[in-house]
Design a protein around this motif. Structure first.
Motif, PDB file in Angstrom:
ATOM      1  N   ILE A   1       0.843  -1.191   0.000  1.00  0.00           N
ATOM      2  CA  ILE A   1       0.000   0.000   0.000  1.00  0.00           C
ATOM      3  C   ILE A   1       0.880   1.245   0.000  1.00  0.00           C
ATOM      4  CG2 ILE A   1      -1.895  -1.162   1.192  1.00  0.00           C
ATOM      5  CD1 ILE A   1      -1.026   0.356   3.758  1.00  0.00           C
ATOM      6  N   GLY A   2       0.266   2.413  -0.294  1.00  0.00           N
ATOM      7  CA  GLY A   2       1.000   3.663  -0.228  1.00  0.00           C
ATOM      8  C   GLY A   2       2.135   3.732  -1.216  1.00  0.00           C
TER       9      GLY A   2
ATOM     10  N   LEU B   1      -3.579   5.034   1.100  1.00  0.00           N
ATOM     11  CA  LEU B   1      -3.393   4.657   2.499  1.00  0.00           C
ATOM     12  C   LEU B   1      -4.736   4.769   3.217  1.00  0.00           C
ATOM     13  CD1 LEU B   1      -0.056   6.573   3.200  1.00  0.00           C
ATOM     14  CD2 LEU B   1      -0.340   4.090   3.170  1.00  0.00           C
ATOM     15  N   PRO B   2      -4.839   4.215   4.415  1.00  0.00           N
ATOM     16  CA  PRO B   2      -6.129   4.261   5.107  1.00  0.00           C
ATOM     17  C   PRO B   2      -6.561   5.675   5.488  1.00  0.00           C
ATOM     18  CG  PRO B   2      -4.723   2.566   6.042  1.00  0.00           C
ATOM     19  CD  PRO B   2      -3.861   3.385   5.120  1.00  0.00           C
TER      20      PRO B   2
ATOM     21  N   PRO C   1      -2.097  10.500   5.441  1.00  0.00           N
ATOM     22  CA  PRO C   1      -1.118  10.956   4.466  1.00  0.00           C
ATOM     23  C   PRO C   1      -1.673  10.793   3.057  1.00  0.00           C
ATOM     24  CG  PRO C   1      -0.153   9.407   6.034  1.00  0.00           C
ATOM     25  CD  PRO C   1      -1.631   9.358   6.221  1.00  0.00           C
ATOM     26  N   ARG C   2      -1.494  11.799   2.241  1.00  0.00           N
ATOM     27  CA  ARG C   2      -2.009  11.735   0.878  1.00  0.00           C
ATOM     28  C   ARG C   2      -0.886  11.375  -0.094  1.00  0.00           C
ATOM     29  NH1 ARG C   2      -7.016  13.779  -0.089  1.00  0.00           N
ATOM     30  NH2 ARG C   2      -8.052  14.763   1.673  1.00  0.00           N
TER      31      ARG C   2
ATOM     32  N   ALA D   1     -12.370   3.336   3.333  1.00  0.00           N
ATOM     33  CA  ALA D   1     -11.166   2.792   3.978  1.00  0.00           C
ATOM     34  C   ALA D   1      -9.879   3.354   3.412  1.00  0.00           C
ATOM     35  CB  ALA D   1     -11.157   1.273   3.858  1.00  0.00           C
ATOM     36  N   LEU D   2      -9.851   3.663   2.110  1.00  0.00           N
ATOM     37  CA  LEU D   2      -8.601   3.983   1.438  1.00  0.00           C
ATOM     38  C   LEU D   2      -8.684   5.325   0.719  1.00  0.00           C
ATOM     39  CD1 LEU D   2      -7.995   0.472  -0.153  1.00  0.00           C
ATOM     40  CD2 LEU D   2      -6.669   1.471   1.724  1.00  0.00           C
ATOM     41  N   ASN D   3      -7.607   6.064   0.775  1.00  0.00           N
ATOM     42  CA  ASN D   3      -7.518   7.363   0.107  1.00  0.00           C
ATOM     43  C   ASN D   3      -6.196   7.471  -0.646  1.00  0.00           C
ATOM     44  OD1 ASN D   3      -8.059  10.082  -0.563  1.00  0.00           O
ATOM     45  ND2 ASN D   3      -6.775  10.759   1.139  1.00  0.00           N
ATOM     46  N   PRO D   4      -6.244   7.551  -2.005  1.00  0.00           N
ATOM     47  CA  PRO D   4      -7.430   7.492  -2.846  1.00  0.00           C
ATOM     48  C   PRO D   4      -7.829   6.046  -3.145  1.00  0.00           C
ATOM     49  CG  PRO D   4      -5.511   7.821  -4.209  1.00  0.00           C
ATOM     50  CD  PRO D   4      -5.019   7.796  -2.786  1.00  0.00           C
TER      51      PRO D   4
END
Length: 345
Positions: free
Chosen positions: A158-159, A191-192, A215-216, A273-276
């Motif tokens: 992820i991320g 990330l969440p 965190p974006r 849950a997740l962005n983006p």
């Protein structure tokens, strides 16, 4: 309604994992094996999916039931694992009857984990799909489901490939006794929501904490800068390729169109849950399965509507829980390709 433990809280659902790490490998296969007669559909929302037989799950098509769902690493190459699951199903008398035999309906979807173990060619194939299906069939009713760095989650990240993703699962029991559950393979660009990658208490991962910021994925990230715990920050990285895969299961009586709508509603949980989420670089896909053991209240049009809305809202909630579970259960790993840190630890 109360939250419990796993997708196997839906009676008859079994899960099998097969994976390999080391010698260039970091990948695997997860198979969700439902009881015979389970109805299913799918909704693909990501811009970069790798899928197999998803058209057969459209409510307007001939077949109504699903024999197995294969979640696999290896991107489009890994979809070969579905053939192994089909072979197991055929050998065990499961499939759509046609003149001369059976054709198992085995949809599949893959995450991108190519090269994360160091060898781009180390990816699942038919043998791993067969073994994961056999592993699922060998499990007892209501078994515990392994989570984290297992099965299709073995090479998940992820991320932007900075932190380790993995397999997560959760379930909810509604007030009417219907169970709604999910299993997720979290391999996301983002990330969440509602969390931070930094914690004051070592080893504490509270992914539901609302006061932390998320965190974006920044423009600097897209230029190749990695966060701590990832690969060399000075190295220019190629665009990330990702996917979060989900199987939602319920013991309610649903037809194929109901399952399609449930899969669509469940995507809201992924977005919570997740962005983006649902980006061009994600192949986000949700399958929905209904074993048909418990009838919903359809005594009036209003009762039917309330029953379905309640179930589908729960599907979104449980998908969010499964995704966060997959992240919290994932452990750091180091291969020849680099290190994936444990998010929040």
């Amino acid at each position: 309604m109360g939250a419990t433990g796993a997708i196997t809280d839906v009676a008859g659902i079994r899960v099998g994992h097969v994976h390999k790490s080391g010698d260039g490998w970091l990948s695997g296969v997860t198979v969700v094996l439902p009881p015979p007669g389970t109805v299913g559909s799918v909704d693909v929302r990501g811009g970069g999916p790798a899928t197999h037989e998803t058209d057969a799950l459209d409510p307007t098509t001939l077949s109504q039931t699903v024999d197995a769902v294969v979640l696999t690493g290896g991107s489009a190459f890994g979809l070969a694992a579905a053939h192994g699951a089909q072979r197991w199903c055929e050998e065990n008398g499961r499939g759509f009857p046609v003149p001369g035999g059976l054709v198992p309906i085995v949809p599949a979807a893959a995450i991108f984990d190519l090269g994360r173990g160091g060898d781009f060619s180390a990816r699942p194939g038919e043998a791993m799909g067969y073994a994961a299906t056999a592993a699922a069939a060998g499990q007892p009713e209501g078994h515990d489901v392994e989570r984290g760095n297992v099965g299709a989650g073995t090479g998940a990240a992820i991320g932007r490939g900075t932190y380790k993703g993995g397999v997560g699962t959760a379930s909810i029991t509604l007030d009417n006794g219907v169970v709604v559950a999910a299993l997720a393979v979290v391999n996301a660009l983002g990330l969440p929501f509602g969390t931070s990658s930094q914690w004051t208490e070592p080893g504490s991962v509270r992914l539901s904490e609302e006061r932390a910021s998320t965190p974006r994925v920044s423009a600097a990230d897209s230029e190749g800068e990695a966060e701590p715990g990832g690969t060399d920050p000075d190295a220019k990285q190629p665009p990330p390729l990702n996917t979060t895969l989900v199987v939602v299961a319920t013991d309610a009586v649903l037809d194929k169109a109901d399952c399609k709508r449930t899969a669509s509603a469940a995507h809201a949980g992924l977005a919570r849950a997740l962005n983006p989420s649902h980006t061009l670089a994600d192949g986000d896909t949700v399958f929905a399965l209904a074993t048909g053991a418990v009838a919903l209240d359809r005594s009036t049009p209003t009762a039917r509507q309330i029953s379905l809305i309640t179930l589908q809202s729960a599907a979104a909630d449980v998908v969010r829980l499964a995704i966060l579970d997959g992240i919290s259960q994932a452990e750091a790993v180091t291969t020849a390709a680099g290190t994936l840190g444990a998010y929040g630890r």
